[in-house]
Design a protein around this motif. Structure first.
Motif, PDB file in Angstrom:
ATOM      1  N   ILE A   1      60.317 -33.790 -16.016  1.00 47.67           N
ATOM      2  CA  ILE A   1      59.833 -34.182 -14.690  1.00 47.67           C
ATOM      3  C   ILE A   1      58.312 -34.217 -14.704  1.00 47.67           C
ATOM      4  O   ILE A   1      57.655 -33.254 -15.114  1.00 47.67           O
ATOM      5  CB  ILE A   1      60.353 -33.200 -13.621  1.00 47.67           C
ATOM      6  CG1 ILE A   1      61.890 -33.254 -13.579  1.00 47.67           C
ATOM      7  CG2 ILE A   1      59.750 -33.519 -12.258  1.00 47.67           C
ATOM      8  CD1 ILE A   1      62.514 -32.238 -12.651  1.00 47.67           C
ATOM      9  N   ARG A   2      57.758 -35.334 -14.242  1.00 42.31           N
ATOM     10  CA  ARG A   2      56.300 -35.488 -14.196  1.00 42.31           C
ATOM     11  C   ARG A   2      55.693 -34.617 -13.101  1.00 42.31           C
ATOM     12  O   ARG A   2      56.213 -34.559 -11.991  1.00 42.31           O
ATOM     13  CB  ARG A   2      55.933 -36.946 -13.964  1.00 42.31           C
ATOM     14  CG  ARG A   2      56.167 -37.852 -15.164  1.00 42.31           C
ATOM     15  CD  ARG A   2      55.702 -39.269 -14.877  1.00 42.31           C
ATOM     16  NE  ARG A   2      55.807 -40.116 -16.051  1.00 42.31           N
ATOM     17  CZ  ARG A   2      56.912 -40.744 -16.424  1.00 42.31           C
ATOM     18  NH1 ARG A   2      58.009 -40.616 -15.689  1.00 42.31           N
ATOM     19  NH2 ARG A   2      56.939 -41.482 -17.514  1.00 42.31           N
ATOM     20  N   CYS A   3      54.577 -34.011 -13.429  1.00 41.57           N
ATOM     21  CA  CYS A   3      53.834 -33.197 -12.472  1.00 41.57           C
ATOM     22  C   CYS A   3      52.345 -33.459 -12.658  1.00 41.57           C
ATOM     23  O   CYS A   3      51.853 -33.498 -13.791  1.00 41.57           O
ATOM     24  CB  CYS A   3      54.101 -31.707 -12.682  1.00 41.57           C
ATOM     25  SG  CYS A   3      55.836 -31.222 -12.603  1.00 41.57           S
ATOM     26  N   VAL A   4      51.638 -33.640 -11.572  1.00 40.37           N
ATOM     27  CA  VAL A   4      50.180 -33.715 -11.613  1.00 40.37           C
ATOM     28  C   VAL A   4      49.641 -32.302 -11.423  1.00 40.37           C
ATOM     29  O   VAL A   4      50.017 -31.606 -10.476  1.00 40.37           O
ATOM     30  CB  VAL A   4      49.635 -34.646 -10.522  1.00 40.37           C
ATOM     31  CG1 VAL A   4      48.115 -34.509 -10.403  1.00 40.37           C
ATOM     32  CG2 VAL A   4      50.009 -36.087 -10.823  1.00 40.37           C
ATOM     33  N   VAL A   5      48.787 -31.887 -12.325  1.00 36.41           N
ATOM     34  CA  VAL A   5      48.169 -30.561 -12.250  1.00 36.41           C
ATOM     35  C   VAL A   5      46.662 -30.739 -12.116  1.00 36.41           C
ATOM     36  O   VAL A   5      46.028 -31.377 -12.959  1.00 36.41           O
ATOM     37  CB  VAL A   5      48.495 -29.705 -13.488  1.00 36.41           C
ATOM     38  CG1 VAL A   5      47.824 -28.337 -13.388  1.00 36.41           C
ATOM     39  CG2 VAL A   5      50.006 -29.557 -13.659  1.00 36.41           C
ATOM     40  N   ILE A   6      46.110 -30.197 -11.052  1.00 34.75           N
ATOM     41  CA  ILE A   6      44.675 -30.288 -10.800  1.00 34.75           C
ATOM     42  C   ILE A   6      44.051 -28.919 -11.046  1.00 34.75           C
ATOM     43  O   ILE A   6      44.424 -27.934 -10.397  1.00 34.75           O
ATOM     44  CB  ILE A   6      44.392 -30.732  -9.357  1.00 34.75           C
ATOM     45  CG1 ILE A   6      45.135 -32.033  -9.037  1.00 34.75           C
ATOM     46  CG2 ILE A   6      42.891 -30.904  -9.139  1.00 34.75           C
ATOM     47  CD1 ILE A   6      45.155 -32.374  -7.562  1.00 34.75           C
TER      48      ILE A   6
ATOM     49  N   GLN B   1      54.911 -37.675  -7.609  1.00 36.76           N
ATOM     50  CA  GLN B   1      53.904 -36.672  -7.950  1.00 36.76           C
ATOM     51  C   GLN B   1      52.470 -37.167  -7.767  1.00 36.76           C
ATOM     52  O   GLN B   1      51.541 -36.362  -7.680  1.00 36.76           O
ATOM     53  CB  GLN B   1      54.105 -36.200  -9.402  1.00 36.76           C
ATOM     54  CG  GLN B   1      53.656 -37.167 -10.497  1.00 36.76           C
ATOM     55  CD  GLN B   1      54.608 -38.331 -10.723  1.00 36.76           C
ATOM     56  OE1 GLN B   1      55.685 -38.368 -10.144  1.00 36.76           O
ATOM     57  NE2 GLN B   1      54.223 -39.270 -11.568  1.00 36.76           N
ATOM     58  N   ARG B   2      52.256 -38.476  -7.686  1.00 36.75           N
ATOM     59  CA  ARG B   2      50.901 -39.013  -7.580  1.00 36.75           C
ATOM     60  C   ARG B   2      50.457 -39.259  -6.134  1.00 36.75           C
ATOM     61  O   ARG B   2      49.308 -39.641  -5.890  1.00 36.75           O
ATOM     62  CB  ARG B   2      50.786 -40.322  -8.381  1.00 36.75           C
ATOM     63  CG  ARG B   2      50.886 -40.113  -9.887  1.00 36.75           C
ATOM     64  CD  ARG B   2      50.512 -41.380 -10.647  1.00 36.75           C
ATOM     65  NE  ARG B   2      49.189 -41.870 -10.283  1.00 36.75           N
ATOM     66  CZ  ARG B   2      48.042 -41.385 -10.750  1.00 36.75           C
ATOM     67  NH1 ARG B   2      48.056 -40.372 -11.608  1.00 36.75           N
ATOM     68  NH2 ARG B   2      46.887 -41.895 -10.368  1.00 36.75           N
ATOM     69  N   ASP B   3      51.337 -39.043  -5.184  1.00 37.86           N
ATOM     70  CA  ASP B   3      51.001 -39.352  -3.797  1.00 37.86           C
ATOM     71  C   ASP B   3      49.718 -38.676  -3.338  1.00 37.86           C
ATOM     72  O   ASP B   3      48.851 -39.307  -2.725  1.00 37.86           O
ATOM     73  CB  ASP B   3      52.147 -38.925  -2.872  1.00 37.86           C
ATOM     74  CG  ASP B   3      53.212 -39.997  -2.756  1.00 37.86           C
ATOM     75  OD1 ASP B   3      53.174 -40.969  -3.531  1.00 37.86           O
ATOM     76  OD2 ASP B   3      54.098 -39.859  -1.895  1.00 37.86           O
ATOM     77  N   TRP B   4      49.598 -37.388  -3.603  1.00 38.39           N
ATOM     78  CA  TRP B   4      48.460 -36.647  -3.064  1.00 38.39           C
ATOM     79  C   TRP B   4      47.139 -37.083  -3.693  1.00 38.39           C
ATOM     80  O   TRP B   4      46.142 -37.237  -2.980  1.00 38.39           O
ATOM     81  CB  TRP B   4      48.665 -35.147  -3.257  1.00 38.39           C
ATOM     82  CG  TRP B   4      49.544 -34.546  -2.209  1.00 38.39           C
ATOM     83  CD1 TRP B   4      50.851 -34.154  -2.333  1.00 38.39           C
ATOM     84  CD2 TRP B   4      49.190 -34.281  -0.841  1.00 38.39           C
ATOM     85  NE1 TRP B   4      51.326 -33.667  -1.132  1.00 38.39           N
ATOM     86  CE2 TRP B   4      50.341 -33.729  -0.208  1.00 38.39           C
ATOM     87  CE3 TRP B   4      48.036 -34.451  -0.090  1.00 38.39           C
ATOM     88  CZ2 TRP B   4      50.340 -33.345   1.137  1.00 38.39           C
ATOM     89  CZ3 TRP B   4      48.029 -34.077   1.247  1.00 38.39           C
ATOM     90  CH2 TRP B   4      49.171 -33.529   1.847  1.00 38.39           C
ATOM     91  N   ILE B   5      47.103 -37.298  -4.998  1.00 37.10           N
ATOM     92  CA  ILE B   5      45.812 -37.650  -5.611  1.00 37.10           C
ATOM     93  C   ILE B   5      45.428 -39.098  -5.357  1.00 37.10           C
ATOM     94  O   ILE B   5      44.243 -39.443  -5.411  1.00 37.10           O
ATOM     95  CB  ILE B   5      45.783 -37.346  -7.124  1.00 37.10           C
ATOM     96  CG1 ILE B   5      46.853 -38.148  -7.869  1.00 37.10           C
ATOM     97  CG2 ILE B   5      45.912 -35.864  -7.388  1.00 37.10           C
ATOM     98  CD1 ILE B   5      46.661 -38.104  -9.373  1.00 37.10           C
ATOM     99  N   THR B   6      46.397 -39.976  -5.087  1.00 36.53           N
ATOM    100  CA  THR B   6      46.070 -41.365  -4.815  1.00 36.53           C
ATOM    101  C   THR B   6      45.733 -41.598  -3.342  1.00 36.53           C
ATOM    102  O   THR B   6      44.861 -42.414  -3.022  1.00 36.53           O
ATOM    103  CB  THR B   6      47.215 -42.298  -5.233  1.00 36.53           C
ATOM    104  OG1 THR B   6      48.418 -41.902  -4.570  1.00 36.53           O
ATOM    105  CG2 THR B   6      47.433 -42.241  -6.739  1.00 36.53           C
ATOM    106  N   LYS B   7      46.410 -40.896  -2.447  1.00 36.89           N
ATOM    107  CA  LYS B   7      46.216 -41.133  -1.022  1.00 36.89           C
ATOM    108  C   LYS B   7      45.234 -40.144  -0.382  1.00 36.89           C
ATOM    109  O   LYS B   7      44.697 -40.413   0.701  1.00 36.89           O
ATOM    110  CB  LYS B   7      47.559 -41.113  -0.309  1.00 36.89           C
ATOM    111  CG  LYS B   7      48.456 -42.253  -0.798  1.00 36.89           C
ATOM    112  CD  LYS B   7      49.854 -42.205  -0.228  1.00 36.89           C
ATOM    113  CE  LYS B   7      50.680 -43.362  -0.774  1.00 36.89           C
ATOM    114  NZ  LYS B   7      52.084 -43.357  -0.329  1.00 36.89           N
TER     115      LYS B   7
END
Length: 272
Positions: A36-41, A65-71
């Motif tokens: 499962i893909r996860c974006v980690v900041i 998983q990319r919603d928060w960093i793109t929007k």
């Protein structure tokens, strides 16, 4: 003019260099037999030596998983300002973050609360304790964050929700939830057992720090107000924020820095 331009560029570079760094990682789920893909900041100060608190940030229905960093690109800046690791997992477009009674392939409660936490704690320099672990999200993710926090108080010390579907029972025909829970008519128990508002009895005062908010124009406003009133009746301390706004990214972009600041404050108050 040249001097002004140089100073402006220098300031701009200084500001942008203090944003967190976002990476995409693959976390394996044994429960669902897939990666499962996860974006980690990670904050700019992350150097692999100091341990950091972690906030799990969940997306809404039909998201990823990319919603928060793109929007909300500023989320990387918030990670740096609040000295947090932020983890945005792919919760599938319609998981509601529980282990679905009617679909054995949907095990997102197990994945988020156990497998992903173990993965992140093993891969990153984290403070491996509930006192340094939070979870929040928007809409479906708001439901998921409180659902997971209420059921796993040993894992998450602080929880939030933004425009969360904190009572799913009024929406038996929406968002394909019947595929996960069965129809409300035939499987009412599944709906009763997997809605946030019915999990308040699991809480004891001051065990879990709670913040949630919802706009007055949101279709989830009434269920959030009902959750607030039930928490009050049960004597569970919490912060409930109401302000104008609907079920929009404009609202969530405004809400998330307050949620993260609340969690940063919670982490800072915990004994070492």
């Amino acid at each position: 003019m040249k001097i002004f331009s140089f100073v402006f560029v220098f300031i701009l570079l200084t500001v942008t260099s203090n944003a967190g760094i976002a990476d995409t990682v693959m976390a394996h789920s044994n429960a669902m037999h897939k990666d499962i893909r996860c974006v980690v900041i990670t904050p700019a100060a992350y150097d692999g030596k100091k341990d950091f608190p972690v906030v799990y940030l969940l997306h809404g229905y039909s998201g990823n998983q990319r919603d928060w960093i793109t929007k909300v690109p500023a989320i990387k800046q918030y990670a740096d300002e609040d000295s947090l690791i932020i983890v945005c997992p792919d919760g599938n477009f319609n998981s509601w973050y529980f282990d679905a009674p009617m679909d054995s392939a949907v095990r997102y409660e197990t994945f988020i609360s156990k497998e992903l936490v173990t993965f992140i704690d093993g891969r990153y320099k984290t403070i491996k304790d509930k006192k340094a672990r939070g979870i929040t999200g928007l809409s479906m993710g708001g439901h998921g964050a409180l659902y997971l926090a209420f059921k796993h108080q040993d894992v998450f010390g602080v929880a939030g929700s933004m425009s969360g579907g904190v009572d799913i029972r009024p929406y038996p025909l929406n968002w394909d939830m019947a595929k996960l829970l069965g129809s409300y008519k035939e499987h009412a128990g599944n709906w009763e057992d997997n809605t946030v508002i019915n999990l308040v009895h699991l809480l004891t005062p001051n065990t879990t720090a709670i913040i949630f908010d919802c706009g007055t124009d949101d279709f989830f406003y009434k269920v959030n107000l009902a959750l607030h009133e039930k928490l009050l009746y049960a004597g569970i301390p919490h912060d409930f924020i109401v302000r104008p706004g609907g079920h929009t990214w404009e609202y969530w972009a405004n809400a998330v820095p307050y949620q993260l600041l609340y969690m940063k404050s919670y982490f800072a108050k915990q004994p070492e």
